[in-house]
Design a protein around this motif. Sequence first.
Motif, PDB file in Angstrom:
ATOM      1  N   ASP A 174      26.625  69.291 -24.031  1.00  0.00           N
ATOM      2  CA  ASP A 174      27.055  70.057 -22.648  1.00  0.00           C
ATOM      3  C   ASP A 174      28.446  70.303 -22.659  1.00  0.00           C
ATOM      4  O   ASP A 174      29.089  69.936 -23.659  1.00  0.00           O
ATOM      5  CB  ASP A 174      26.854  69.190 -21.214  1.00  0.00           C
ATOM      6  N   PHE A 175      28.853  71.266 -21.701  1.00  0.00           N
ATOM      7  CA  PHE A 175      30.328  72.000 -21.784  1.00  0.00           C
ATOM      8  C   PHE A 175      30.758  72.625 -23.057  1.00  0.00           C
ATOM      9  O   PHE A 175      32.088  72.329 -23.232  1.00  0.00           O
ATOM     10  CB  PHE A 175      31.122  70.668 -21.133  1.00  0.00           C
ATOM     11  N   LYS A 177      25.183  73.875 -19.750  1.00  0.00           N
ATOM     12  CA  LYS A 177      24.831  72.743 -18.758  1.00  0.00           C
ATOM     13  C   LYS A 177      24.691  71.357 -19.621  1.00  0.00           C
ATOM     14  O   LYS A 177      24.818  71.312 -20.484  1.00  0.00           O
ATOM     15  CB  LYS A 177      23.757  73.020 -17.674  1.00  0.00           C
ATOM     16  N   THR A 178      24.405  70.419 -18.651  1.00  0.00           N
ATOM     17  CA  THR A 178      24.058  68.883 -19.129  1.00  0.00           C
ATOM     18  C   THR A 178      23.021  69.089 -19.939  1.00  0.00           C
ATOM     19  O   THR A 178      22.861  68.054 -20.774  1.00  0.00           O
ATOM     20  CB  THR A 178      23.955  67.873 -18.030  1.00  0.00           C
ATOM     21  N   LYS A 206      28.493  62.741 -14.927  1.00  0.00           N
ATOM     22  CA  LYS A 206      27.996  64.111 -14.745  1.00  0.00           C
ATOM     23  C   LYS A 206      26.988  64.079 -14.295  1.00  0.00           C
ATOM     24  O   LYS A 206      25.792  63.517 -14.453  1.00  0.00           O
ATOM     25  CB  LYS A 206      28.054  64.475 -16.419  1.00  0.00           C
ATOM     26  N   SER A 215      26.229  71.526 -14.586  1.00  0.00           N
ATOM     27  CA  SER A 215      27.760  71.276 -14.813  1.00  0.00           C
ATOM     28  C   SER A 215      28.678  70.885 -13.693  1.00  0.00           C
ATOM     29  O   SER A 215      29.677  71.190 -13.530  1.00  0.00           O
ATOM     30  CB  SER A 215      28.369  72.718 -15.144  1.00  0.00           C
ATOM     31  N   LYS A 218      30.199  76.539 -13.139  1.00  0.00           N
ATOM     32  CA  LYS A 218      29.135  77.092 -13.468  1.00  0.00           C
ATOM     33  C   LYS A 218      29.811  78.738 -13.781  1.00  0.00           C
ATOM     34  O   LYS A 218      30.717  79.202 -14.498  1.00  0.00           O
ATOM     35  CB  LYS A 218      28.243  77.254 -12.401  1.00  0.00           C
ATOM     36  N   SER A 239      34.409  77.900 -10.979  1.00  0.00           N
ATOM     37  CA  SER A 239      34.784  76.427 -10.754  1.00  0.00           C
ATOM     38  C   SER A 239      35.245  75.986  -9.372  1.00  0.00           C
ATOM     39  O   SER A 239      35.833  76.808  -8.729  1.00  0.00           O
ATOM     40  CB  SER A 239      35.931  76.040 -11.857  1.00  0.00           C
TER      41      SER A 239
END
Length: 814
Positions: free
Chosen positions: A41-42, A60-61, A544, A548, A602, A605
């Motif tokens: 993620d990220f 995304k996660t 988390k 996101s 996304k 922010s």
Amino acid sequence: MKFYLSSFLLLFSAFFSYSQVQSGYTIKGVVADSASKKSLDFVTISLKKENQPFKTTLSKTDGTFNFNQLSNANYSVAVVAVGYTSKSVSIDLKNAEQGVINLGKIYLATESKSLKEVAVNAQRPVIKQEVDRIAYDVQADVESKSLNVLDMMRKVPMLSLDGDDNIQLQGKSNYKILINGKPSSMVAKNPKDVLKAMPASSIQKIEVITTPPAKYDSEGLAGIINIITNKKIDNGYNGNVNLRENFPVGGPGGGMSFTVKQGKFGASGYGGIGVWKQPQQPSSSTRLTTDTLPSALLQNGSRSFKNQFGYIGTELSYEIDTLNLLTAEINLNKGNFNSDGNQLSRLNYLDNADRIIQGYNLESDSKQNWRGTDLSLNYQLGFKNKKDRLLTFSYKYSREGEGQNDNMNVSDCISCGLPSYTQANDGSSTEQTIQADYVHPVKKLNIEAGLKGILRNSKSDFEYSGLDSASGQYIIVPGLSNKYTNKQNILGAYNSYTYNLKDWGFKAGLRIEETIVNANFISTQSNVDQNYFNFIPSISVSRKFKNSMSVNTGFTQRIQRPNIYNLNPFVDRSNPNFQSGGNPNLDAVVNNNFQLGFSSFKKGSINLNLNYSFANNTIQRVSLYDPETRVTNSTYQNIGKDKSLGGNLSVNYPLTKNWNVNLGGNLQYAWLQGIINGELLKNEGLNGYLYGNTGYKIKQGFNLNASFSYGSPNVMLQGKSSSYFYTSVTVTKDIIKDKLSFSAGMNNPFTKYRNYNVTTAGSDFSQTNFSQMYWRSYRFNINYKFGKLQGDIKKNQRKINNDDSSGGGKSTSN
């Protein structure tokens, strides 16, 4: 009318451009680790269209990402993650049918050697939320080519500037400023003047750390502001040069930064010079007293000043082998501040304005100079069985000094008994620090521990001399002069733990510090001794979520130790009716700080932070009126109890691929109380700061930026300051893409002057200090980047961070 018409055309053209985006193609995929097959993620995913930067996003996660509303063209997707080899995928949509292009899983391999720098030219997020801090990416903001660092701070969440350009963190002035994670004599006294002279183009990012972990020293009630200037050191060379001009307020200046690497040797540095001048502007002070003989004081005058400053810093690095690393740092700075003023003072009885109690004319010529030196050496040892284990030994030497000379010419004296006089102060402070840090990772747990010793020695030699009318010579007045030394030794140790799961992150630690203080008044042969011991806990938790989003919370205690500017008993008598000085009997203050934050990354922010803090025995600036001498005396005392509840919101959103908007603000409700001269005083109110800025990319390399900010009155124990409104417009043109750019801007086009008032009240007096300065100004900047880099080298992961003395610099007022 032209301004509103231009704004309308800009909005219309942006809307039209947005409406022309074709929908039909979607590119999507999943980023995963090639070894564990787990989603990442990220991760930064950049999309180029026809080899030109087009869009950027974060995975995304669950590792997924997508780009929508794409037209038929050639695209390439670049996937970049720290610690992994980057990967690029080319996609040709020119002859493809409209629909979804699924790239499937994109596996990233762990980087087995030093990660090379990947240039991502697409728009990247400006704000990043971490478990214990918010980072503002200055280089991602196009206005970094034209603004100075102080102006850039108007955009950083949780930071604000008051009407006199003093920096505040969550509405508070008790914080610590670090340069590259370390304290610097450059910003020890009055950071706003230094940061005005520093171009934002030399800054990589600004971090606001509200829940500092245990490895940081405990100073800074509100937190830490970390200004990061040094760039990555890579094979080859790279640099940046900035030239600027501000008028009618401000002046010329320039700055530079560079990185270079050859073999195992690397170096990075930054430097600059600047002038900041203010033309002659009016000022005044009024005071009403209600003692047995009520009086009214009125002072009218004017003042101009000129501030000149230069600084240079460098970091040298030598990688002996893969396990042994040496780094050294050298930072030098020097500056002077000259001001000229005049003042007409009249003190009358309140019931009889024609009866003068005291009157005089005062011509002042003040000169201040300061200089600073920071030297440090670090040795880092790795271990063969686990390279993430690190043992670091560090030594740092710092010295800062300042001199002040005021020449005051008194004329037309009416019952004042005040001769012309001079006052001079020669002060200096030296500091030596020895530190050892150890990092030991165990699977998902990271353990840190360290020991530290700081030895400080500060001194001040101040003299007051009055003009002897008979001889025409200035003679020292012993009762108003003194020599003063202050020794402060700090012994500290810390232990902290970081534990990371897939969706959870934990940081917890404890720091213990003992402080030993000895102050000696040489002239009066008197001493002040203090010894206190503190346990400083800290804890941060982050979680988390999908899409996101994340939530983080934390608690820490912080200490405010009075610095030499608070302790120094030198009395500034440059205004005979308003005198101020330090207090060598001040004690340290412990603050309790709770934080709760929410972030979403996304398309844009959102960062929301709530906080509550309280402290007892806080250091407050106290003003008392002496009816016998008819002088208002100001100093610092441990008398306060402070509580504050508030929050911060920042929103960064790209309306189109060329148009970005950033909005936010800080709101804090403060409760203050303290006992002054035997009387309990209370004050409360809302401290607020709102800001907004927008940037639009126009064709042919033009960028248009506009911003505004509003600061509410600042509530203090004995009064408040006035509010202010700030606006700015900047146009930037890339002459040579990613190399040479030119910027022009205007601050406050609708307001020529700014009027600033500070009101102070006591049981038997009320006073207002007024000042005016140019608010409308113009600026021009030229920014040039050069060089080429390849391959990263290591830098010490642990260094000395002496963030333990009260920060925020010294703000002065009559």
